[in-house]
Enzyme design. Sequence first.
Site, mmCIF file in Angstrom:
data_model
loop_
_atom_site.group_PDB
_atom_site.id
_atom_site.type_symbol
_atom_site.label_atom_id
_atom_site.label_comp_id
_atom_site.label_asym_id
_atom_site.label_seq_id
_atom_site.Cartn_x
_atom_site.Cartn_y
_atom_site.Cartn_z
ATOM 1 C CD GLU A 138 -2.683 1.229 2.584
ATOM 2 O OE1 GLU A 138 -2.950 2.312 3.131
ATOM 3 O OE2 GLU A 138 -3.114 0.128 3.004
ATOM 4 C CD GLU A 143 -3.481 7.378 5.269
ATOM 5 O OE1 GLU A 143 -4.495 6.790 5.663
ATOM 6 O OE2 GLU A 143 -2.327 7.037 5.588
#
Length: 574
Positions: A138, A143
């Site tokens: 990932e 974020e």
Amino acid sequence: MKNIHKTTRLVIFLFCLGNTMIAQNWIRVWEDEFTNGISSDWVFETGNGSSGWGNNELQYYRRENATVVNGNLVITAKKENFGGYNYTSARMKTQGRKNFKYGKIEARIALPTGQGVWPAFWMLGSNINTVGWPACGEIDIVEHVNNDPDIHGTIHWQDNNNTYAYYGGKTAVNVNDYHTYSVEWSATDIRWFVDGVQYHMVSISEGINGTSEFHNDFFLLLNLAIGGNWPGFSIDESRLPAKMYVDYVRVYEKGQGNPTPSTGPVTLYADCPFSGTSVALSEGRYTRAQLEALGMVNDHVSSLKVQSGYQATLYWDDNFSGSSLIKTSDTSCLTNDTNWNDKMTSIVVSKIPTGEASLFIEAENYTNMSGVQKENCSEGGQNVGYIDAADWMVYDAIEFSSSGNYTIEYRVASAVNGGVLSTDVNAGTTVLGEVTIPNTGGWQNWTTVSHTITINAGTYSLGLYAVAGGWNINWIKITKQNANRTSVSTLDAKASDNIETTLVYPNPFKDTIHINFNSKTAKMVVFDPQGCTLLDPEVIESGDSLDTSNWAKGIYIIVLEYDGTKKTRRIIKN
């Protein structure tokens, strides 16, 4: 984005911050500009997944929560009961439609904030359905959680011991504003950037520490989660609905690269005199990233050679900003120029103009502005964009060395018709002229427009004002016209009709307006937004001010009559 457990052991990870150069000759291979809706390359995931998408998230994902408004994707998280959950939002991916391996992946995004709010732009290994997570790998491009000051860039994987591992970096960003978040992913490393500035890097060379996952195909994801293991389960519902705005998503592959030219009018050297690593530059503008792509480390230039007829303008900071130094001949060692050895970050290589030199102004280097934003530019560095009607920029200490005519060129781009730019000096007291901005076919499709202005010698604050918006600007170039090219005389405030000197400013205004005109006195009448006379005719002097604090918001008309002429001005109270 998912499965970040604060109790997970910290992985001590080897990474390099050496002089590895990444080619910046990127070729765009995929994009979604969200101009005409959402591309069919996106697949929407719905529901709450398994265990709240692995993170105990509290929302139910719905396709309806993703819309396009004014060319922006808008993902909206709502306080809404649906499917047994108290919140709804949207999650979209390119899985099965578009997969990517290596390259530059970026998006221009404005993120929401609030306790429990968790937006993300990220990637998952395309083999997730076969090997599962975290073995698929990932890459979290950006974020943000809650009201934290930092954004995060992270990778997750399964290491050589088949143990979950992660490694991340962070940097402070005002996330409510638009920023370009990107990763540059190669066979050797992954680097994270905000607005072109690197803040984190990790080595994946030869699958070090079990990072072989990151040498496979990945797909893209965008989502806005509510609650979960990372942001927690206390939700500030006063911040809902929360909206995540995405201007575009773009993917680039590395091209063949621009080889370091064997010759060029300017050659940079890492050491004195004319030794060490060298880079020859052709005429053009080079940012830090572009110089590094050619092999010259930032803050590492000690000497340079400049061919006759050319000049090199060195800048202390990136994107042609900060202190500058112009070199028109060879310099064996920059230690002879105070504070310039190993200090150069960006550079402009140009021909020396015949006659008086042109003044080149980067549009983003304004002294003050209203309403505009900076963004990364396809021609290198940054440009000024998102310009609406009545927005403005000011550039202080612009010198016109002699009186007469000057050509002002503007490097502009627009995807619409009708843009108009007005140029003035000294807080708008003298309007130099207007130029129409054409539709160039895109916000980064650049063209040059120009007009001729006439002005007295002096140092001014140069202003750019958007009479009509819908355009971007990269740079401004001011060049003195030769005497044999024009028959227009030097500016004379009494004789010249080429310059409009009647000005009511600021516009828009709040509590005060100032009025200047090319006469000692004038008769003034003011009409309110309903067309009624607000101020009966009265005589004022040039330079007078009006107290407008008790005027209602709206559009007003000011009529000035002097020297047998009548001037009408339309102004706006905000």
